[in-house]
Write a protein that holds these residues in place. Sequence first.
Motif, PDB file in Angstrom:
ATOM      1  N   ARG A 199      41.935  52.974  43.134  1.00 11.70           N
ATOM      2  CA  ARG A 199      43.065  53.634  42.492  1.00 11.70           C
ATOM      3  C   ARG A 199      44.325  52.833  42.784  1.00 11.70           C
ATOM      4  NH1 ARG A 199      40.478  57.422  45.339  1.00 11.70           N
ATOM      5  NH2 ARG A 199      42.166  57.569  46.873  1.00 11.70           N
ATOM      6  N   PRO A 200      45.396  53.044  42.015  1.00  9.88           N
ATOM      7  CA  PRO A 200      46.633  52.294  42.246  1.00  9.88           C
ATOM      8  C   PRO A 200      47.121  52.440  43.682  1.00  9.88           C
ATOM      9  CG  PRO A 200      46.747  53.414  40.135  1.00  9.88           C
ATOM     10  CD  PRO A 200      45.497  53.899  40.812  1.00  9.88           C
ATOM     11  N   GLY A 201      47.537  51.311  44.246  1.00 16.30           N
ATOM     12  CA  GLY A 201      48.098  51.306  45.583  1.00 16.30           C
ATOM     13  C   GLY A 201      47.085  51.165  46.703  1.00 16.30           C
ATOM     14  N   MET A 202      45.795  51.254  46.398  1.00 14.14           N
ATOM     15  CA  MET A 202      44.798  51.083  47.455  1.00 14.14           C
ATOM     16  C   MET A 202      44.776  49.634  47.943  1.00 14.14           C
ATOM     17  SD  MET A 202      41.572  53.433  46.151  1.00 14.14           S
ATOM     18  CE  MET A 202      40.590  53.120  47.608  1.00 14.14           C
ATOM     19  N   ARG A 203      44.548  49.472  49.218  1.00 10.24           N
ATOM     20  CA  ARG A 203      44.489  48.142  49.829  1.00 10.24           C
ATOM     21  C   ARG A 203      43.020  47.735  49.958  1.00 10.24           C
ATOM     22  NH1 ARG A 203      45.517  45.763  55.353  1.00 10.24           N
ATOM     23  NH2 ARG A 203      46.500  43.750  54.910  1.00 10.24           N
ATOM     24  N   VAL A 204      42.681  46.576  49.368  1.00 15.41           N
ATOM     25  CA  VAL A 204      41.283  46.148  49.246  1.00 15.41           C
ATOM     26  C   VAL A 204      41.111  44.777  49.885  1.00 15.41           C
ATOM     27  CG1 VAL A 204      39.387  45.656  47.639  1.00 15.41           C
ATOM     28  CG2 VAL A 204      41.069  47.440  47.087  1.00 15.41           C
ATOM     29  N   LEU A 205      40.025  44.604  50.623  1.00  6.71           N
ATOM     30  CA  LEU A 205      39.635  43.304  51.165  1.00  6.71           C
ATOM     31  C   LEU A 205      38.446  42.794  50.373  1.00  6.71           C
ATOM     32  CD1 LEU A 205      39.744  41.042  53.340  1.00  6.71           C
ATOM     33  CD2 LEU A 205      38.199  42.462  54.724  1.00  6.71           C
ATOM     34  N   ASP A 206      38.559  41.586  49.835  1.00  8.32           N
ATOM     35  CA  ASP A 206      37.454  40.951  49.106  1.00  8.32           C
ATOM     36  C   ASP A 206      36.931  39.811  49.978  1.00  8.32           C
ATOM     37  OD1 ASP A 206      35.630  40.226  47.175  1.00  8.32           O
ATOM     38  OD2 ASP A 206      37.077  39.121  45.959  1.00  8.32           O
ATOM     39  N   VAL A 207      35.770  40.029  50.593  1.00  8.59           N
ATOM     40  CA  VAL A 207      35.181  39.051  51.515  1.00  8.59           C
ATOM     41  C   VAL A 207      34.369  38.042  50.714  1.00  8.59           C
ATOM     42  CG1 VAL A 207      33.678  38.742  53.513  1.00  8.59           C
ATOM     43  CG2 VAL A 207      35.053  40.819  53.306  1.00  8.59           C
ATOM     44  N   GLY A 208      34.733  36.766  50.830  1.00  9.51           N
ATOM     45  CA  GLY A 208      34.095  35.751  50.007  1.00  9.51           C
ATOM     46  C   GLY A 208      34.591  35.864  48.581  1.00  9.51           C
ATOM     47  N   CYS A 209      35.891  35.707  48.405  1.00  2.00           N
ATOM     48  CA  CYS A 209      36.544  36.046  47.128  1.00  2.00           C
ATOM     49  C   CYS A 209      36.330  35.023  46.028  1.00  2.00           C
ATOM     50  CB  CYS A 209      38.038  36.255  47.355  1.00  2.00           C
ATOM     51  SG  CYS A 209      38.941  34.753  47.842  1.00  2.00           S
ATOM     52  N   GLY A 210      35.740  33.864  46.360  1.00  2.00           N
ATOM     53  CA  GLY A 210      35.508  32.868  45.334  1.00  2.00           C
ATOM     54  C   GLY A 210      36.785  32.411  44.671  1.00  2.00           C
ATOM     55  N   TRP A 211      36.762  32.360  43.346  1.00  2.33           N
ATOM     56  CA  TRP A 211      37.923  31.898  42.584  1.00  2.33           C
ATOM     57  C   TRP A 211      38.836  33.066  42.194  1.00  2.33           C
ATOM     58  CZ3 TRP A 211      33.012  29.976  42.152  1.00  2.33           C
ATOM     59  CH2 TRP A 211      32.857  28.623  42.471  1.00  2.33           C
ATOM     60  N   ASP A 268      41.446  50.226  52.482  1.00  2.00           N
ATOM     61  CA  ASP A 268      40.884  51.411  51.839  1.00  2.00           C
ATOM     62  C   ASP A 268      39.487  51.151  51.282  1.00  2.00           C
ATOM     63  OD1 ASP A 268      43.268  53.192  52.020  1.00  2.00           O
ATOM     64  OD2 ASP A 268      44.169  51.594  50.814  1.00  2.00           O
ATOM     65  N   ALA A 269      39.196  49.891  50.973  1.00  2.00           N
ATOM     66  CA  ALA A 269      37.884  49.531  50.423  1.00  2.00           C
ATOM     67  C   ALA A 269      37.637  48.051  50.692  1.00  2.00           C
ATOM     68  CB  ALA A 269      37.827  49.810  48.917  1.00  2.00           C
ATOM     69  N   ILE A 270      36.366  47.684  50.767  1.00  2.00           N
ATOM     70  CA  ILE A 270      35.977  46.283  50.975  1.00  2.00           C
ATOM     71  C   ILE A 270      34.872  45.936  49.995  1.00  2.00           C
ATOM     72  CG2 ILE A 270      34.992  44.605  52.587  1.00  2.00           C
ATOM     73  CD1 ILE A 270      36.131  46.192  54.883  1.00  2.00           C
ATOM     74  N   SER A 271      35.030  44.803  49.329  1.00  2.00           N
ATOM     75  CA  SER A 271      33.965  44.260  48.486  1.00  2.00           C
ATOM     76  C   SER A 271      33.422  42.995  49.144  1.00  2.00           C
ATOM     77  CB  SER A 271      34.489  43.935  47.082  1.00  2.00           C
ATOM     78  OG  SER A 271      35.545  42.981  47.156  1.00  2.00           O
ATOM     79  N   SER A 272      32.114  42.861  49.125  1.00  2.00           N
ATOM     80  CA  SER A 272      31.448  41.656  49.623  1.00  2.00           C
ATOM     81  C   SER A 272      30.385  41.304  48.591  1.00  2.00           C
ATOM     82  CB  SER A 272      30.821  41.907  50.995  1.00  2.00           C
ATOM     83  OG  SER A 272      30.156  40.744  51.466  1.00  2.00           O
ATOM     84  N   ILE A 273      30.736  40.409  47.693  1.00  2.00           N
ATOM     85  CA  ILE A 273      29.896  40.109  46.528  1.00  2.00           C
ATOM     86  C   ILE A 273      29.324  38.702  46.679  1.00  2.00           C
ATOM     87  CG2 ILE A 273      29.795  39.993  44.021  1.00  2.00           C
ATOM     88  CD1 ILE A 273      32.367  41.706  43.965  1.00  2.00           C
ATOM     89  N   GLY A 274      28.034  38.614  46.975  1.00  2.00           N
ATOM     90  CA  GLY A 274      27.388  37.315  47.111  1.00  2.00           C
ATOM     91  C   GLY A 274      27.838  36.543  48.323  1.00  2.00           C
ATOM     92  N   LEU A 301      32.526  50.408  51.359  1.00  2.00           N
ATOM     93  CA  LEU A 301      32.160  48.984  51.322  1.00  2.00           C
ATOM     94  C   LEU A 301      31.041  48.811  50.324  1.00  2.00           C
ATOM     95  CD1 LEU A 301      31.625  46.016  52.398  1.00  2.00           C
ATOM     96  CD2 LEU A 301      30.205  47.083  54.161  1.00  2.00           C
ATOM     97  N   LEU A 302      31.191  47.839  49.425  1.00  2.00           N
ATOM     98  CA  LEU A 302      30.085  47.480  48.533  1.00  2.00           C
ATOM     99  C   LEU A 302      29.569  46.120  48.938  1.00  2.00           C
ATOM    100  CD1 LEU A 302      29.252  48.182  44.984  1.00  2.00           C
ATOM    101  CD2 LEU A 302      29.329  45.760  45.607  1.00  2.00           C
ATOM    102  N   ASN A 303      28.298  46.057  49.315  1.00  2.00           N
ATOM    103  CA  ASN A 303      27.648  44.806  49.689  1.00  2.00           C
ATOM    104  C   ASN A 303      26.670  44.419  48.584  1.00  2.00           C
ATOM    105  OD1 ASN A 303      27.253  42.978  52.298  1.00  2.00           O
ATOM    106  ND2 ASN A 303      25.271  43.182  51.296  1.00  2.00           N
ATOM    107  N   HIS A 304      26.969  43.311  47.919  1.00  2.00           N
ATOM    108  CA  HIS A 304      26.160  42.812  46.798  1.00  2.00           C
ATOM    109  C   HIS A 304      25.491  41.537  47.294  1.00  2.00           C
ATOM    110  CE1 HIS A 304      25.898  41.589  42.322  1.00  2.00           C
ATOM    111  NE2 HIS A 304      25.497  40.518  42.987  1.00  2.00           N
ATOM    112  N   ALA A 305      24.146  41.540  47.431  1.00  2.00           N
ATOM    113  CA  ALA A 305      23.480  40.391  48.046  1.00  2.00           C
ATOM    114  C   ALA A 305      22.078  40.190  47.500  1.00  2.00           C
ATOM    115  CB  ALA A 305      23.410  40.569  49.562  1.00  2.00           C
ATOM    116  N   ILE A 306      21.655  38.926  47.504  1.00  2.00           N
ATOM    117  CA  ILE A 306      20.283  38.572  47.159  1.00  2.00           C
ATOM    118  C   ILE A 306      19.368  39.009  48.301  1.00  2.00           C
ATOM    119  CG2 ILE A 306      18.724  36.655  46.632  1.00  2.00           C
ATOM    120  CD1 ILE A 306      21.182  35.122  45.601  1.00  2.00           C
TER     121      ILE A 306
END
Length: 427
Positions: A199-211, A268-274, A301-306
């Motif tokens: 949602r607007p204003g949430m603080r998010v960490l993107d681990v392994g953010c790529g490009w 507030d949330a963390i994404s870890s995609i690949g 936390l969303l963990n997206h992994a092979i």
Amino acid sequence: MLTTASAASRLAEALAIVLGTKDIPLRLRAWDGSENGPAGAPLVVVHSRRALRRILWSPGQLGLSRAYVTGEIEVPGDIFAAFAALSSAGKFAEPGPFRRPTVRELRKLTTAAVRLGAVGPNPAPPPEEARIARRGRQHSRERDAAAISHHYDVGNRFYTLVLGPSLVYSCAVWEDPDTGLDAAQEAKLDLVCRKLGLRPGMRVLDVGCGWGSFALHAAQRYGADVVGVTLSAEQAELARKRVAQAGLTDRVEIRVQDYRDVTDGPFDAISSIGMSEHVGHEQIGHYVSRLHGLLRPGGRLLNHAISWNAGPTAPDPDSFIPRYVFPDGEMLSLTQMVGALEGGGMEVLDVEALRQHYALTLRAWVHNLEANWDEAVQASSLGRARVWRLYMAASALGFEAGLTGVNQILVQRPGGTEPPLRRTAWL
């Protein structure tokens, strides 16, 4: 009248020994122009005796891969058909690491090599093989940085040609096979945002953010403030340019930083995609603990992994992908990953398997690479382009065969707001 066996027939004999099968499901063309094998089978061209010498010194996947990367072996047609035929034969069809030839098989292979004039010193590995990145203590900060650099710092232009405008280097989410890569990647980014409940204003960490593609999507579409971390200097450089071009420098920060060094939580949330494929079995508990500590209570936390689906035995660390593509990469099974997340104090909210989606994604990347071959070679090197063609095509077949999978696991740190009653909240 006596006839002399052709080079192609001798090669077929040698390859059959390596594969542990009687007949090879390929048509071989040797350096002398001779051919052997079923007329309708996929064609493989062997340009040099050196290819057989590599196979003699490193029987199996590694020798064949080195010969392909150097151009001593070529697959001029449908690479998926050729690899599917190869992977269905003999030892390649067996689960687990490639079984090395027996002493008796090695003698027969050496005899075949002698008859072809291929015996000699072990050829040096291609320069694309990751040797520097494999030095030092595994999964130390220094070695992880070297491993990431080996894979990702090969030129932003090269990745743009392969990945397309989305610049997303992970499994897309396809409505159907005709969706198109860019639309499928946008659907994946949006799905992650919805699962995280952004949602607007949430603080998010993107681990392994790529490009920076997820960070940009989360900021533009959901009003989030995003910190993206990567160990790739080249990724960070382009990500920052994209953020500036989008006018989002006040909402998105891109850092060259190890996730273990992030100290400015909570998020507030963390994404870890690949990304967690680079963490390793021994470090996965620390990875979960670190991200748990960076999440506010109730944060997701969303963990997206092979995942490795082929049984308890992990692939040989000296096979092609660990040596050329992902040094120190380690796939966990879905059971291991869920166990690590739960063991680290996370509550599992949802698990979604996307195996078929990654096969479609990889086939699209191979298509992009082949369609832009000359420019991709110019942007990196011929050997590097061949490595990527080999690894992506072979990986697609691995997903299609069910040897590997890919899963999105959504978890929440206990406390704070209760999650939705039904997963329909993010579908």
